[in-house]
Design a protein around this motif. Structure first.
Motif, mmCIF file in Angstrom:
data_model
loop_
_atom_site.group_PDB
_atom_site.id
_atom_site.type_symbol
_atom_site.label_atom_id
_atom_site.label_comp_id
_atom_site.label_asym_id
_atom_site.label_seq_id
_atom_site.Cartn_x
_atom_site.Cartn_y
_atom_site.Cartn_z
ATOM 1 N N ARG A 299 1.045 -1.167 -0.083
ATOM 2 C CA ARG A 299 0.182 -0.048 -0.071
ATOM 3 C C ARG A 299 1.184 1.150 0.097
ATOM 4 N NH1 ARG A 299 0.436 2.066 4.957
ATOM 5 N NH2 ARG A 299 0.911 0.748 6.753
ATOM 6 N N ARG A 300 0.385 2.330 0.044
ATOM 7 C CA ARG A 300 0.811 3.931 0.038
ATOM 8 C C ARG A 300 1.367 3.799 1.320
ATOM 9 N NH1 ARG A 300 -3.206 7.542 -3.332
ATOM 10 N NH2 ARG A 300 -2.808 6.920 -5.556
ATOM 11 N N PRO A 301 2.559 4.530 1.520
ATOM 12 C CA PRO A 301 2.741 4.795 2.820
ATOM 13 C C PRO A 301 2.113 6.067 3.130
ATOM 14 C CG PRO A 301 4.525 5.621 1.381
ATOM 15 C CD PRO A 301 3.533 4.698 0.533
ATOM 16 N N LEU A 302 1.879 6.085 4.590
ATOM 17 C CA LEU A 302 0.960 7.164 5.608
ATOM 18 C C LEU A 302 1.964 8.195 5.998
ATOM 19 C CD1 LEU A 302 -1.965 5.024 6.896
ATOM 20 C CD2 LEU A 302 -1.967 6.301 4.963
ATOM 21 N N PRO A 303 1.390 9.717 5.848
ATOM 22 C CA PRO A 303 2.163 10.530 6.536
ATOM 23 C C PRO A 303 2.415 10.214 8.070
ATOM 24 C CG PRO A 303 0.461 11.703 5.460
ATOM 25 C CD PRO A 303 0.407 9.969 5.416
ATOM 26 N N ASP A 304 1.420 9.601 8.650
ATOM 27 C CA ASP A 304 1.698 8.855 10.214
ATOM 28 C C ASP A 304 1.304 7.525 9.958
ATOM 29 O OD1 ASP A 304 1.538 8.349 12.885
ATOM 30 O OD2 ASP A 304 0.341 10.100 13.504
ATOM 31 N N GLU A 305 2.122 6.497 10.224
ATOM 32 C CA GLU A 305 1.855 5.263 9.765
ATOM 33 C C GLU A 305 0.992 4.550 10.967
ATOM 34 O OE1 GLU A 305 2.468 2.818 7.534
ATOM 35 O OE2 GLU A 305 2.869 4.385 6.405
ATOM 36 N N SER A 306 0.931 5.327 12.134
ATOM 37 C CA SER A 306 -0.162 4.944 13.193
ATOM 38 C C SER A 306 -1.543 4.932 12.885
ATOM 39 C CB SER A 306 0.264 5.632 14.541
ATOM 40 O OG SER A 306 -0.187 7.049 14.476
ATOM 41 N N ASP A 307 -1.767 5.701 11.695
ATOM 42 C CA ASP A 307 -3.121 5.883 10.924
ATOM 43 C C ASP A 307 -3.517 4.817 10.329
ATOM 44 O OD1 ASP A 307 -3.300 8.458 12.157
ATOM 45 O OD2 ASP A 307 -2.660 9.584 10.541
ATOM 46 N N TYR A 308 -2.697 3.753 10.140
ATOM 47 C CA TYR A 308 -3.154 2.695 9.008
ATOM 48 C C TYR A 308 -4.287 1.833 9.849
ATOM 49 C CZ TYR A 308 -3.126 -1.922 6.920
ATOM 50 O OH TYR A 308 -3.433 -3.044 6.054
ATOM 51 N N ARG A 309 -5.197 1.634 9.297
ATOM 52 C CA ARG A 309 -6.258 0.570 9.722
ATOM 53 C C ARG A 309 -6.558 -0.372 8.606
ATOM 54 N NH1 ARG A 309 -4.900 3.108 13.165
ATOM 55 N NH2 ARG A 309 -6.164 4.411 14.716
#
Length: 427
Positions: A299-309
Motif C-alpha cells: 500500500r501507499r505509505p501514510l504521513p503517520d503510519e499509526s493511522d493505518y487501519r
C-alpha cells in the motif's frame, strides 16, 4: 414522495456532494442521473445496517446480504463511487450525521432496527492477532470454501496471485505460467536443488518447479483443502517422490537449509508485529547464497503510519487479520534480517488485469458459483475482486516481487550481471 428521491437527497446531504449514480429503492421509485449503472436499495434493512454500523462495514453487510446491489457495469459503478468510498476526507461530519438520523430512522422502518450480520462475516476473537492458532482460522475462513469454487474463479492454473502479462499474452493460463516461470528463473533453480514454497496454495509453483527445473520441493499451507488438492495433483503427475505438501505454519518448518524460498501472496497474512520474525525465519531456512522471492501486495505509505487501519470489509469477509505495508518497509525488514535485496519488480498493472479475468470467470459461472458457495459468499468475492482491480489501476495499492539473497561469507551472490537475465523471456 417516493423513497428514492428522499434517499438521494439524504445521501447528498451527508456526503456534501452529488450522488453519481441513479438509485432505485425497494418501492420502485428512482432518482439521480439517468445514464449508467443503477444502485439498488432492495430493502429497508440496508439502512438499518448502516445506522448500526455506520461506514464501510454497514455497507458491506448490506451488499453481502443482497440488500444493496448494482444493476449494470459493476466497475463503472465502483469507479463513480470511488472518491466517495475511498476518500476518508469525504466521511460525513458528526453534525451532518446527527441531523440525518431522524430521516434515516423514518425510512428504516419501525423498531427493532438492528439486523444480524450475514453468517459469512467472521467472528472477531479476543487476543493478539497472528498467533499460529488464529492464523490457521483466518486462512481457513478464506481458502477452505471449496476447491471447485476456486477452480471456477482462477481457471486451470489454480494460481491465486497476479499473472505476468506479455505483449502477446491474452490467455490467463499462459500469463500465470509465465509468472511461475519468472519466479523459477529469478530463484535460479537447477536440478537437485531444494525449494520451499511458503503458502503454496494448490501446489502450482512446486509442480512447475519440479517438472520444468528438476528441483525437490516442499510446499506448506494452513489450508487443509488446498493441501488435499495439491497432493492429488502431485500424485497424478507421479511426483510424490520429489514434492511434499504439508499442512504446516511457516514457523514450524525446521528442516532447512533450502537452496531457494518462494513466498507468493502469503506475506500479507503475516502482520506488522510478526514480519521481522517472518523475515528472520526465512533467512535461517536458506543456505548461504540461497535466494528468496517475496511476492507481496503493498500500500501507499501514510504521513503517520499509526493511522493505518485494516479495511473493515476485507477484514470481516475476505482476509481476516490481513495487513498491507509499504514496499519500503518490507525491504527494510528483509535487510534487517540479514538478507541482501538484489532486485525489485513492480507488477501493479499485471494484478489489475488478472483480477478482471477472475471477475469475468466468476460472472460467467455465476449460477454455478452460487450453487457451490451460496449467493452471499459469491457476492463477497465479486465485490472484493472488482474493487481490488480498480485499486491497482488507480495506484492505491501495488504488488512487488523482491528478490533477496542470504549472503555467503565470501560475498559471492551468483546472480547474473546486468541486464536482468530473466527479463527478455517475459517482455
Amino acid at each position: 414522495m417516493g423513497v428514492a428521491p428522499r434517499l438521494v437527497a439524504l445521501t447528498e446531504q451527508l456526503l456534501g456532494a452529488p450522488l453519481p449514480l441513479r438509485l432505485r429503492a425497494w418501492d420502485g421509485s428512482e432518482a439521480g442521473p439517468a445514464e449508467g449503472p443503477v444502485l439498488l436499495v432492495r430493502h429497508r434493512r440496508a439502512l438499518r445496517r448502516v445506522l448500526f454500523r455506520p461506514g464501510e462495514l454497514g455497507l458491506a453487510r448490506a451488499w453481502v446480504a443482497g440488500d444493496l446491489d448494482v444493476e449494470g457495469d459493476l466497475y463503472q459503478a465502483l469507479t463513480a463511487l470511488a472518491d466517495l468510498v475511498w476518500d476518508r476526507q469525504r466521511a460525513p461530519a458528526a453534525p451532518r450525521m446527527l441531523a440525518a438520523v431522524p430521516e434515516l430512522l423514518a425510512l428504516a422502518g419501525p423498531l427493532p432496527l438492528p439486523v444480524r450480520p450475514p453468517r459469512e462475516e467472521r467472528r472477531r476473537r479476543p487476543g493478539p492477532a497472528h498467533t499460529q492458532r488464529r492464523d490457521r482460522r483466518a486462512i481457513s475462513h478464506h481458502y477452505d470454501v471449496g476447491n471447485d469454487f476456486y477452480e471456477l474463479v482462477l481457471g486451470p492454473s489454480m494460481v491465486y496471485s497476479c499473472a505476468v502479462w506479455g505483449p502477446e499474452t491474452d490467455d490467463l493460463q499462459d500469463a500465470q505460467g509465465a509468472k511461475l516461470d519468472l519466479i523459477c528463473r529469478k530463484l535460479g533453480l537447477r536440478p537437485g536443488q531444494r525449494l520451499l514454497d511458503v503458502g503454496c496454495g494448490w501446489g502450482s509453483l512446486v509442480l512447475h518447479a519440479a517438472q520444468r527445473y528438476g528441483v525437490r520441493a516442499v510446499g506448506v499451507t494452513l489450508s487443509t483443502e488446498q493441501a488435499e488438492y495439491a497432493r492429488e495433483r502431485i500424485a497424478k503427475e507421479d511426483l510424490t517422490d520429489r514434492v511434499e505438501i504439508r499442512v504446516q505454519d511457516y514457523r514450524q518448518v525446521t528442516d532447512g537449509p533450502f537452496d531457494a524460498v518462494a513466498s507468493v501472496g502469503m506475506a500479507e497474512h503475516v502482520g506488522a508485529a510478526r514480519y521481522q520474525e517472518y523475515a528472520e525465519r526465512l533467512h535461517r531456512l536458506l543456505r548461504p547464497g540461497g535466494r528468496l522471492l517475496n511476492h507481496q501486495i503493498a500500500r501507499r505509505p501514510l504521513p503517520d503510519e499509526s493511522d493505518y487501519r485494516i479495511d473493515p470489509f476485507i477484514d470481516a469477509y475476505v482476509f481476516p487479520d490481513g495487513e498491507l505495508a509499504p514496499v519500503g518497509r518490507t525491504v527494510g525488514l528483509l535487510e534487517r534480517a540479514g538478507l541482501e535485496v538484489r532486485d525489485l519488480e513492480a507488477l501493479r498493472e499485471h494484478y489489475a488485469r488478472t483480477l478482471r479475468c477472475w471477475v469475468r470467470n466468476l460472472e460467467q459461472g455465476w449460477d454455478r458459483a452460487v450453487r457451490l458457495v451460496g449467493p452471499a459468499r459469491a457476492r463477497v468475492w465479486r465485490l472484493y475482486m472488482a474493487a481490488s482491480a480498480l485499486q491497482f489501476e488507480r495506484g492505491r495499492i501495488g504488488v512487488n516481487q523482491v528478490l533477496a539473497v542470504r549472503p555467503p561469507d565470501n560475498g559471492e551472490s551468483r546472480l547474473p550481471l546486468r541486464p536482468r537475465a530473466w527479463v527478455e523471456l517475459t517482455s
